[in-house]
Design a protein around this motif. Structure first.
Motif, PDB file in Angstrom:
ATOM      1  N   LYS A   7       0.745  -1.222   0.214  1.00 50.96           N
ATOM      2  CA  LYS A   7      -0.009  -0.135   0.005  1.00 50.96           C
ATOM      3  C   LYS A   7       1.129   1.340  -0.012  1.00 50.96           C
ATOM      4  N   ASP A   8       2.196   1.166   0.423  1.00 47.71           N
ATOM      5  CA  ASP A   8       3.152   2.239   0.348  1.00 47.71           C
ATOM      6  C   ASP A   8       3.259   2.469  -0.817  1.00 47.71           C
ATOM      7  N   GLU A   9       3.308   3.688  -1.432  1.00 46.74           N
ATOM      8  CA  GLU A   9       3.694   3.871  -2.885  1.00 46.74           C
ATOM      9  C   GLU A   9       5.340   4.302  -2.949  1.00 46.74           C
ATOM     10  N   ILE A  10       6.022   3.496  -2.393  1.00 49.16           N
ATOM     11  CA  ILE A  10       7.481   3.564  -2.377  1.00 49.16           C
ATOM     12  C   ILE A  10       8.070   2.544  -3.387  1.00 49.16           C
ATOM     13  N   ASN A  11       8.433   3.041  -4.548  1.00 49.65           N
ATOM     14  CA  ASN A  11       9.161   2.327  -5.623  1.00 49.65           C
ATOM     15  C   ASN A  11      10.593   2.360  -5.529  1.00 49.65           C
ATOM     16  N   SER A  12      11.216   1.245  -5.144  1.00 46.49           N
ATOM     17  CA  SER A  12      12.808   1.380  -5.009  1.00 46.49           C
ATOM     18  C   SER A  12      13.593   0.005  -4.920  1.00 46.49           C
ATOM     19  N   GLN A  13      14.590  -0.018  -5.289  1.00 44.87           N
ATOM     20  CA  GLN A  13      15.311  -1.460  -5.305  1.00 44.87           C
ATOM     21  C   GLN A  13      15.192  -1.737  -3.606  1.00 44.87           C
ATOM     22  N   GLU A  14      15.575  -0.978  -2.874  1.00 49.54           N
ATOM     23  CA  GLU A  14      15.536  -1.473  -1.558  1.00 49.54           C
ATOM     24  C   GLU A  14      14.155  -1.752  -0.875  1.00 49.54           C
ATOM     25  N   ASN A  15      13.203  -1.177  -1.487  1.00 48.38           N
ATOM     26  CA  ASN A  15      11.670  -1.487  -1.119  1.00 48.38           C
ATOM     27  C   ASN A  15      11.285  -2.905  -1.604  1.00 48.38           C
ATOM     28  N   MET A  16      11.607  -3.175  -2.887  1.00 44.93           N
ATOM     29  CA  MET A  16      11.483  -4.436  -3.439  1.00 44.93           C
ATOM     30  C   MET A  16      12.139  -5.535  -2.693  1.00 44.93           C
ATOM     31  N   GLU A  17      13.405  -5.431  -2.525  1.00 42.95           N
ATOM     32  CA  GLU A  17      14.168  -6.369  -1.600  1.00 42.95           C
ATOM     33  C   GLU A  17      13.532  -6.622  -0.528  1.00 42.95           C
ATOM     34  N   GLN A  18      13.182  -5.437   0.412  1.00 39.48           N
ATOM     35  CA  GLN A  18      12.670  -5.697   1.617  1.00 39.48           C
ATOM     36  C   GLN A  18      11.219  -6.605   1.663  1.00 39.48           C
ATOM     37  N   TRP A  19      10.540  -6.471   0.535  1.00 37.95           N
ATOM     38  CA  TRP A  19       9.081  -7.008   0.443  1.00 37.95           C
ATOM     39  C   TRP A  19       9.418  -8.347   0.106  1.00 37.95           C
ATOM     40  N   CYS A  46      16.728  -9.228  -6.988  1.00 36.49           N
ATOM     41  CA  CYS A  46      15.914  -8.523  -7.699  1.00 36.49           C
ATOM     42  C   CYS A  46      16.750  -7.527  -8.282  1.00 36.49           C
ATOM     43  N   ASP A  47      15.765  -6.905  -9.115  1.00 36.50           N
ATOM     44  CA  ASP A  47      16.484  -5.834  -9.945  1.00 36.50           C
ATOM     45  C   ASP A  47      15.341  -4.867 -10.491  1.00 36.50           C
ATOM     46  N   PHE A  48      15.209  -3.874  -9.364  1.00 38.53           N
ATOM     47  CA  PHE A  48      13.853  -2.836  -9.640  1.00 38.53           C
ATOM     48  C   PHE A  48      13.942  -2.229 -10.934  1.00 38.53           C
ATOM     49  N   ALA A  49      14.926  -1.606 -11.432  1.00 39.48           N
ATOM     50  CA  ALA A  49      14.796  -1.213 -12.639  1.00 39.48           C
ATOM     51  C   ALA A  49      14.566  -1.959 -13.859  1.00 39.48           C
ATOM     52  N   ASN A  50      15.032  -3.138 -13.973  1.00 39.60           N
ATOM     53  CA  ASN A  50      14.477  -4.230 -14.899  1.00 39.60           C
ATOM     54  C   ASN A  50      13.392  -4.799 -14.871  1.00 39.60           C
ATOM     55  N   GLU A  52      12.703  -7.175 -12.359  1.00 40.17           N
ATOM     56  CA  GLU A  52      13.270  -8.621 -12.469  1.00 40.17           C
ATOM     57  C   GLU A  52      13.450  -9.081 -10.829  1.00 40.17           C
ATOM     58  N   ALA A  53      12.836 -10.272 -10.649  1.00 41.64           N
ATOM     59  CA  ALA A  53      13.103 -11.111  -9.451  1.00 41.64           C
ATOM     60  C   ALA A  53      13.397 -12.554  -9.489  1.00 41.64           C
ATOM     61  N   THR A  54      14.275 -13.062  -8.674  1.00 40.18           N
ATOM     62  CA  THR A  54      14.521 -14.397  -8.693  1.00 40.18           C
ATOM     63  C   THR A  54      14.197 -14.832  -7.274  1.00 40.18           C
ATOM     64  N   ILE A  55      13.457 -15.872  -7.156  1.00 41.47           N
ATOM     65  CA  ILE A  55      13.053 -16.370  -5.905  1.00 41.47           C
ATOM     66  C   ILE A  55      13.296 -17.910  -6.226  1.00 41.47           C
ATOM     67  N   TYR A  89       3.841  -7.095  -6.860  1.00 44.07           N
ATOM     68  CA  TYR A  89       4.692  -5.879  -6.431  1.00 44.07           C
ATOM     69  C   TYR A  89       4.720  -4.593  -7.435  1.00 44.07           C
ATOM     70  N   PHE A  90       4.574  -4.762  -8.443  1.00 38.44           N
ATOM     71  CA  PHE A  90       4.480  -3.503  -9.524  1.00 38.44           C
ATOM     72  C   PHE A  90       3.089  -3.086  -9.242  1.00 38.44           C
ATOM     73  N   ALA A  91       2.068  -4.155  -9.108  1.00 39.21           N
ATOM     74  CA  ALA A  91       0.726  -3.654  -9.338  1.00 39.21           C
ATOM     75  C   ALA A  91       0.087  -3.159  -8.177  1.00 39.21           C
ATOM     76  N   LYS A  92       1.204  -3.210  -6.872  1.00 40.12           N
ATOM     77  CA  LYS A  92       0.746  -2.783  -5.555  1.00 40.12           C
ATOM     78  C   LYS A  92      -0.449  -3.429  -5.132  1.00 40.12           C
ATOM     79  N   GLN A  93      -1.479  -2.853  -4.668  1.00 37.25           N
ATOM     80  CA  GLN A  93      -2.539  -3.648  -4.006  1.00 37.25           C
ATOM     81  C   GLN A  93      -3.592  -4.260  -4.899  1.00 37.25           C
TER      82      GLN A  93
END
Length: 127
Positions: A7-19, A46-50, A52-55, A89-93
């Motif tokens: 729900k947070d409108e934060i989009n960043s590499q750090e936020n994606m890694e944390q989530w 993960c790579d926010f700019a591209n 991309e995620a590896t799980i 992640y990119f679609a948010k909620q």
């Protein structure tokens, strides 16, 4: 533990890694006592700019078919979960749903509890 929400409108590499790093935690609301808890995914990178995620998913004893290979349905579920989480992640909620997912298996994934399934997904969104 306080979880990062989408729900947070934060989009960043750090936020994606944390989530993505909190996915395997049993108290994570997104797990909802469902398939995520059983598959035990773990964040690899993960790579926010591209987009991309590896799980990673370790092959667990219960995921093997009678022949001792990783069950194809489990492999497809790992794909679906990884694709869905990256899209989510990119679609948010907003909810995302798989419409069609097909594959061709080339050979069995053998090796109980030592096989790792790495799913790398790059999201391409049309704007």
């Amino acid at each position: 533990m306080e979880f990062i929400t989408l729900k947070d409108e934060i989009n960043s590499q750090e936020n994606m890694e944390q989530w993505l790093s909190q996915l395997g935690h049993p108290d994570n609301p997104i797990s909802n006592n469902g398939v995520l808890l059983h598959l035990e995914p773990h964040f690899v990178s993960c790579d926010f700019a591209n987009r991309e995620a590896t799980i990673g998913f370790e092959a667990l004893e219960w995921e093997l078919n009678p022949g001792g290979s990783l069950h194809g349905g489990i492999i497809m579920t790992c794909f679906d979960v990884s694709f869905g989480l990256t899209c989510h992640y990119f679609a948010k909620q907003h909810m995302v749903t798989t419409v069609n997912l097909t594959t061709t298996f080339l050979k069995p994934a053998e090796g109980c509890c030592s096989t790792l399934v790495w799913v790398v997904y790059q999201l391409s969104l049309s704007t």
